[in-house]
Design a protein around this motif. Sequence first.
Motif, PDB file in Angstrom:
ATOM      1  N   MET A  51       0.740  -1.305  -0.127  1.00 16.19           N
ATOM      2  CA  MET A  51       0.041  -0.093   0.040  1.00 16.19           C
ATOM      3  C   MET A  51       0.963   1.212  -0.045  1.00 16.19           C
ATOM      4  N   ARG A  52       2.002   1.112   0.730  1.00 20.98           N
ATOM      5  CA  ARG A  52       2.958   2.248   0.703  1.00 20.98           C
ATOM      6  C   ARG A  52       3.314   2.559  -0.519  1.00 20.98           C
ATOM      7  N   THR A  53       3.859   1.411  -1.492  1.00 18.84           N
ATOM      8  CA  THR A  53       4.374   1.680  -2.824  1.00 18.84           C
ATOM      9  C   THR A  53       3.332   2.212  -3.698  1.00 18.84           C
ATOM     10  N   VAL A  54       2.152   1.997  -3.535  1.00 23.51           N
ATOM     11  CA  VAL A  54       0.975   2.467  -4.588  1.00 23.51           C
ATOM     12  C   VAL A  54       0.741   3.876  -3.946  1.00 23.51           C
ATOM     13  N   ARG A  55       0.614   4.483  -2.695  1.00 24.17           N
ATOM     14  CA  ARG A  55       0.519   5.701  -2.100  1.00 24.17           C
ATOM     15  C   ARG A  55       1.613   6.247  -1.348  1.00 24.17           C
ATOM     16  N   PRO A  56       2.727   6.565  -2.061  1.00 21.49           N
ATOM     17  CA  PRO A  56       3.919   7.036  -1.430  1.00 21.49           C
ATOM     18  C   PRO A  56       3.938   8.145  -0.821  1.00 21.49           C
ATOM     19  N   SER A  57       3.003   9.218  -1.077  1.00 19.97           N
ATOM     20  CA  SER A  57       2.646  10.401  -0.341  1.00 19.97           C
ATOM     21  C   SER A  57       1.837  10.409   0.980  1.00 19.97           C
ATOM     22  N   VAL A  58       1.396   9.247   1.462  1.00 24.97           N
ATOM     23  CA  VAL A  58       0.712   8.871   2.515  1.00 24.97           C
ATOM     24  C   VAL A  58       1.604   8.241   3.517  1.00 24.97           C
ATOM     25  N   PRO A  59       1.562   8.777   4.808  1.00 23.32           N
ATOM     26  CA  PRO A  59       2.572   8.217   5.925  1.00 23.32           C
ATOM     27  C   PRO A  59       2.038   6.690   6.083  1.00 23.32           C
ATOM     28  N   GLU A  60       3.114   5.961   6.543  1.00 16.95           N
ATOM     29  CA  GLU A  60       2.633   4.631   6.794  1.00 16.95           C
ATOM     30  C   GLU A  60       1.798   4.448   7.813  1.00 16.95           C
ATOM     31  N   ALA A  61       2.022   5.355   8.768  1.00 15.34           N
ATOM     32  CA  ALA A  61       1.007   5.210  10.253  1.00 15.34           C
ATOM     33  C   ALA A  61      -0.484   5.474   9.690  1.00 15.34           C
ATOM     34  N   THR A  62      -0.730   6.295   8.879  1.00 15.00           N
ATOM     35  CA  THR A  62      -2.088   6.728   8.243  1.00 15.00           C
ATOM     36  C   THR A  62      -2.554   5.626   7.527  1.00 15.00           C
ATOM     37  N   LEU A  63      -1.735   4.992   6.546  1.00 13.77           N
ATOM     38  CA  LEU A  63      -2.187   3.935   6.049  1.00 13.77           C
ATOM     39  C   LEU A  63      -2.698   2.669   6.785  1.00 13.77           C
ATOM     40  N   ARG A  64      -1.732   2.406   7.745  1.00 11.30           N
ATOM     41  CA  ARG A  64      -2.212   1.394   8.772  1.00 11.30           C
ATOM     42  C   ARG A  64      -3.402   1.795   9.613  1.00 11.30           C
ATOM     43  N   GLN A  65      -3.427   2.852   9.998  1.00 12.93           N
ATOM     44  CA  GLN A  65      -4.730   3.265  10.927  1.00 12.93           C
ATOM     45  C   GLN A  65      -5.946   3.106   9.912  1.00 12.93           C
ATOM     46  N   ASN A  66      -6.034   3.667   8.727  1.00 13.09           N
ATOM     47  CA  ASN A  66      -7.168   3.725   7.857  1.00 13.09           C
ATOM     48  C   ASN A  66      -7.397   2.035   7.609  1.00 13.09           C
ATOM     49  N   TRP A  67      -6.456   1.346   7.367  1.00 13.31           N
ATOM     50  CA  TRP A  67      -6.805  -0.230   7.079  1.00 13.31           C
ATOM     51  C   TRP A  67      -7.371  -0.791   8.265  1.00 13.31           C
ATOM     52  N   GLN A  68      -6.780  -0.507   9.462  1.00 17.79           N
ATOM     53  CA  GLN A  68      -7.224  -1.117  10.799  1.00 17.79           C
ATOM     54  C   GLN A  68      -8.607  -0.692  11.277  1.00 17.79           C
TER      55      GLN A  68
END
Length: 179
Positions: free
Chosen positions: A137-154
């Motif tokens: 997910m981080r490679t697809v949306r490099p501009s979004v911080p990893e913590a935000t990606l994880r939180q949204n997924w969670q």
Amino acid sequence: MKHRGLLLLAALAAPGCIRAPEIVMVDRATALEEQASGSFKDVEQRLARAGMSPTPVPLTPNQLEELGIQPAPLIENLGKTPADRVDDLLRRHCVGEGRDGLLVVTRRQCQAGRLSSDDVALVERVNRGRMQLWQWMRTVRPSVPEATLRQNWQQAHAEGVVCGGWVEAGDGTWGEKKC
């Protein structure tokens, strides 16, 4: 006639001289009978020791249910998928959904059964798969911080957690998911 009287007298007196032999009753078996019956002293001693050894009394499935414990199935569920197994672990509180998005082993809260080595390996595989997903997910949306990606997924994943599953709240306390 005298002879007849003597004969009669002799006949009446004769039974008094003849007696039946004394009968002796023995309440103990003979040596041959003891050999034929065998010796059960070892069996009797083991039985006596087993009767004196305190052991837990198993509870029936109905008694376990009354205590709020679901007994482990009597047969193996060979048709269970890994997701079914994770849901079962979540319901039994052996594993919890952590607030960081990873599964957490919570052995102390485990209600029924035990956590096997296969269960621990399953939790590790699921967590490894989730981390790989977040990496992708981080490679697809490099501009979004990893913590935000994880939180949204969670947050999206928390909606699909099985009812009654063990989940960690935002303040760090554990509880069952309400449905």
